[in-house]
Design a protein around this motif. Structure first.
Motif, PDB file in Angstrom:
ATOM      1  N   SER A  75      -8.133  46.498  29.720  1.00 17.65           N
ATOM      2  CA  SER A  75      -7.720  45.132  30.050  1.00 17.65           C
ATOM      3  C   SER A  75      -7.871  44.156  28.886  1.00 17.65           C
ATOM      4  O   SER A  75      -7.378  43.042  28.947  1.00 17.65           O
ATOM      5  CB  SER A  75      -8.546  44.610  31.235  1.00 17.65           C
ATOM      6  OG  SER A  75      -9.903  44.512  30.858  1.00 17.65           O
ATOM      7  N   VAL A  76      -8.567  44.573  27.826  1.00 21.70           N
ATOM      8  CA  VAL A  76      -8.729  43.714  26.643  1.00 21.70           C
ATOM      9  C   VAL A  76      -7.906  44.251  25.477  1.00 21.70           C
ATOM     10  O   VAL A  76      -7.125  43.530  24.852  1.00 21.70           O
ATOM     11  CB  VAL A  76     -10.226  43.616  26.225  1.00 21.70           C
ATOM     12  CG1 VAL A  76     -10.370  42.770  24.967  1.00 21.70           C
ATOM     13  CG2 VAL A  76     -11.059  43.043  27.354  1.00 21.70           C
ATOM     14  N   GLU A  77      -8.046  45.542  25.192  1.00 18.12           N
ATOM     15  CA  GLU A  77      -7.407  46.124  24.006  1.00 18.12           C
ATOM     16  C   GLU A  77      -5.923  46.389  24.190  1.00 18.12           C
ATOM     17  O   GLU A  77      -5.159  46.411  23.224  1.00 18.12           O
ATOM     18  CB  GLU A  77      -8.113  47.441  23.631  1.00 18.12           C
ATOM     19  CG  GLU A  77      -9.559  47.227  23.204  1.00 18.12           C
ATOM     20  CD  GLU A  77     -10.359  48.523  23.207  1.00 18.12           C
ATOM     21  OE1 GLU A  77      -9.886  49.503  23.826  1.00 18.12           O
ATOM     22  OE2 GLU A  77     -11.431  48.560  22.605  1.00 18.12           O
ATOM     23  N   ARG A 106     -13.937  42.904  33.070  1.00 18.76           N
ATOM     24  CA  ARG A 106     -14.518  42.467  31.797  1.00 18.76           C
ATOM     25  C   ARG A 106     -14.297  40.967  31.611  1.00 18.76           C
ATOM     26  O   ARG A 106     -13.207  40.451  31.917  1.00 18.76           O
ATOM     27  CB  ARG A 106     -13.882  43.219  30.622  1.00 18.76           C
ATOM     28  CG  ARG A 106     -14.354  44.653  30.502  1.00 18.76           C
ATOM     29  CD  ARG A 106     -13.662  45.391  29.380  1.00 18.76           C
ATOM     30  NE  ARG A 106     -14.096  44.937  28.059  1.00 18.76           N
ATOM     31  CZ  ARG A 106     -13.729  45.526  26.926  1.00 18.76           C
ATOM     32  NH1 ARG A 106     -12.944  46.593  26.957  1.00 18.76           N
ATOM     33  NH2 ARG A 106     -14.135  45.062  25.775  1.00 18.76           N
ATOM     34  N   SER A 108     -13.690  39.182  29.049  1.00 19.47           N
ATOM     35  CA  SER A 108     -12.616  38.810  28.115  1.00 19.47           C
ATOM     36  C   SER A 108     -11.276  39.456  28.480  1.00 19.47           C
ATOM     37  O   SER A 108     -10.385  39.543  27.637  1.00 19.47           O
ATOM     38  CB  SER A 108     -13.015  39.205  26.687  1.00 19.47           C
ATOM     39  OG  SER A 108     -13.463  40.551  26.649  1.00 19.47           O
ATOM     40  N   ALA A 109     -11.129  39.938  29.712  1.00 23.54           N
ATOM     41  CA  ALA A 109      -9.890  40.596  30.146  1.00 23.54           C
ATOM     42  C   ALA A 109      -8.696  39.663  29.985  1.00 23.54           C
ATOM     43  O   ALA A 109      -8.784  38.466  30.267  1.00 23.54           O
ATOM     44  CB  ALA A 109     -10.022  41.043  31.601  1.00 23.54           C
ATOM     45  N   ARG A 110      -7.568  40.208  29.513  1.00 22.14           N
ATOM     46  CA  ARG A 110      -6.339  39.408  29.352  1.00 22.14           C
ATOM     47  C   ARG A 110      -5.158  40.210  29.880  1.00 22.14           C
ATOM     48  O   ARG A 110      -4.358  40.762  29.102  1.00 22.14           O
ATOM     49  CB  ARG A 110      -6.155  38.996  27.892  1.00 22.14           C
ATOM     50  CG  ARG A 110      -6.486  40.095  26.888  1.00 22.14           C
ATOM     51  CD  ARG A 110      -6.322  39.637  25.471  1.00 22.14           C
ATOM     52  NE  ARG A 110      -6.445  40.778  24.569  1.00 22.14           N
ATOM     53  CZ  ARG A 110      -6.051  40.775  23.311  1.00 22.14           C
ATOM     54  NH1 ARG A 110      -5.497  39.696  22.807  1.00 22.14           N
ATOM     55  NH2 ARG A 110      -6.198  41.828  22.554  1.00 22.14           N
ATOM     56  N   GLY A 407      -6.804  40.025  19.301  1.00 22.19           N
ATOM     57  CA  GLY A 407      -8.042  39.897  20.099  1.00 22.19           C
ATOM     58  C   GLY A 407      -9.022  38.904  19.540  1.00 22.19           C
ATOM     59  O   GLY A 407      -8.732  37.716  19.421  1.00 22.19           O
TER      60      GLY A 407
END
Length: 573
Positions: A75-77, A106, A108-110, A407
């Motif tokens: 969900s971040v990378e 997470r 920092s999820a994006r 990121g």
């Protein structure tokens, strides 16, 4: 899923599908494994497949057995470079794809960025309009929750299984046709012998049935099925019959190979053989010739080595083994260095003792032009170290394709097309240049024109001058010449590499020298501070060695040494 499969009080290993010790240690999937669950009356077969292109032989086989894939992205990378390889293969097979954005909990999820990046990857890989219109599921694997939106997760993985049933079609099979099953994997059991695993494409398979086993139209033999198993939860269950569409394990065919078809005795025809891409890297395996031979290993002869390497070919389709120039040397070719180092690590754990030479790329000649393999390398690096990394990639004939901020603040993503030769030894060099902060991922791209000479190592080796046990006194003076691989009290032999020279060219030194005794009392022992020796793993050693060097692999130790054949050649000149 865990609630469906395990009792409340049952011990469950973390990452249950990564059952191999090496997989747990490295945090990667190496061997594909299958299981199944039943959800609302529908049986769902699930196969966990490796993501790394070096294990592409596993991936290409497994995609023959499925109708769709779950593409799990962070969900971040977002999609990683290795994601590209598996997705490309799945799209080529025409499989339906459900995208699972995992670790959505997470901080920092994006999720929007990740879905957009994944969609761009689909477009880049020439996905069809139907494939680009993928279902996205948001999940937290550790909490066992999933949902159709990032803000609204159900209390279980129900939405994920609903999406599998809705988006992935049932098997394309001929239920009433003549029996056909392609052996896509092989297991071995001490009591049952070779076990063929595959999906039934047509007909019905019964325990005790007589079948025809075909390698091609002209090459068929007969056999009897002694036992039949299907996969339920995380174990095999014995059954009397299996119908088309299901994945099963078949016992009783002693000589079955991956790619063989189990067919109806009277009317059966072979299915198309599995095609696997060619290897790009080769390494020489030979018997251990160091003075320490036989001290730690159980299997040390060329016959042991030969049998084990040829046995590996039975289940590792993407690997090739050829006899070398001498009777005790074998050339092993694989999809990449990692592919071969995993085999080396498995062999040393099984008690084998042998030596391996440096990896070399496999070149091709087309119309009198020399071609070599190229790979796409992506490097995530903090801005302050970017200059050093760019210089390093440029020296190794890398061509920049893309550069973008990603990121976390101050991190840059570099994308290069680089010869596979230039990647040998690159991981260590990049970690040194970036003080351990850079992340390197690579994936095979294509064959291209020969890029010219590449210098992969600037420094020479420190080489032991004689046999013996290392002393603090000798190491104290040796470490002024470079970085050491050994500390005091270590047994070494003449020709063993004991450190990295700070200059180009090798340097022989005596690491076993003892301090001369004296009868002058006032000559007090000088306090010496020894540097911590470098701790090189198997992968590091294989990256480090040059043409005239070898890695000695035993169950307990990994040492490097100069190749005596090269020393003899120099003397004869």
């Amino acid at each position: 899923m865990m609630r469906m499969v395990f009792r409340d009080n049952q011990f469950v290993q973390e990452r249950v599908m990564d059952s191999n010790d090496l997989e747990r240690e490295r945090g990667i999937t190496i061997l594909s494994k299958n299981t199944s669950i039943t959800y609302k009356g529908t049986k769902i077969n699930i196969i966990d497949t490796p993501g790394h292109s070096d294990f592409g032989g596993e991936v290409e086989r497994i995609l023959n057995m499925v109708e769709g894939v779950l593409l799990v992205v962070d969900s971040v990378e977002g999609p990683m470079p290795q994601t590209r390889f598996v997705l490309k293969k799945a799209l080529e097979f025409g499989h339906a794809v459900v995208v699972v954005v995992n670790k959505i909990d997470r901080p920092s999820a994006r999720p929007d960025f990740v879905i957009n990046s994944t969609f761009e990857l689909f477009i880049e890989l020439n996905a069809s309009d139907e494939q680009c219109d993928f279902q996205a599921i948001y999940a937290s694997g550790i909490k066992g929750k999933a949902g159709l939106s990032a803000d609204n997760l159900a209390e279980d993985l129900g939405p994920l299984f609903e999406s599998i049933i809705r988006c992935i079609p049932g098997p394309h099979i001929d239920k009433d046709g003549a029996l056909q099953m392609l052996a896509t994997n092989i297991e071995y059991d001490e009591h049952k012998g070779r076990i063929a695993i595959g999906r039934l494409h047509a007909g019905v398979l019964r325990k005790g049935m007589e079948v025809k086993v075909c390698t091609s139209e002209d090459s068929c033999r007969y056999a009897r099925i002694s036992e039949l198993y299907v996969y339920e939860k995380f174990s095999k269950t014995a059954v009397e019959r299996v119908e088309a569409g299901d994945i099963c394990a078949v016992c009783g065919i002693e000589d079955i190979q991956i790619g063989d078809t189990i067919a109806d005795k009277a009317f059966g025809k072979p299915l198309p053989a599995i095609k696997v891409e060619e290897p790009t890297v080769k390494m020489a395996f030979s018997i251990n010739t160091s003075p320490f031979v036989g001290r730690e290993g159980k299997y040390v002869t060329s016959r042991n080595l030969r049998d084990r390497l040829y046995h590996e070919l039975e289940r590792n389709l993407a690997m090739k083994v050829e006899d070398g120039e001498t009777a005790d040397t074998f050339i092993v070719s694989g999809r990449g260095t990692l592919h071969i180092t995993i085999l080396i690590e498995n062999m040393r754990r099984e008690g084998y003792e042998f030596m391996v030479g440096p990896p070399k790329v496999i070149n091709k000649k087309v119309a009198d032009k020399l071609l070599e393999p190229y790979e796409i390398a992506t490097v995530e690096v903090p801005e302050e170290h970017m200059g050093a990394v760019v210089e390093l990639l440029g020296r190794r004939r890398g061509q920049m394709i893309d550069m973008q901020g990603v990121g976390a603040e101050g991190t840059t993503l570099l994308k290069y097309k680089i010869p596979t030769r230039g990647l040998l030894g690159l991981r260590n060099a990049i970690l040194t240049a970036s003080r351990g902060t850079a992340i390197l991922n690579t994936i095979f791209d294509s064959y291209g024109p020969w890029a010219g000479d590449i210098v992969t190592r600037d420094q020479g080796s420190l080489v032991a001058f004689e046999d013996g046990s290392s002393t603090s006194y000798a190491i104290a003076s040796s470490q002024e010449r470079g970085q050491m691989f050994i500390g005091p009290g270590i047994e070494v032999y003449k020709g063993q590499i004991v450190g990295i020279h700070q200059r180009p060219g090798d340097l022989s030194l005596n690491v076993c020298k003892k301090k001369a005794a004296t009868n002058v009392r006032s000559n007090k022992e000088q306090t010496v501070v020894l540097d911590t020796p470098l701790d090189y793993s198997l992968d590091d050693c294989i990256e480090y060695i040059q043409e005239d060097e070898l890695v000695e692999v035993t169950p307990s130790s990994i040492r490097m040494c100069k190749n005596p054949k090269f020393a003899a050649a120099k003397k004869s000149r």
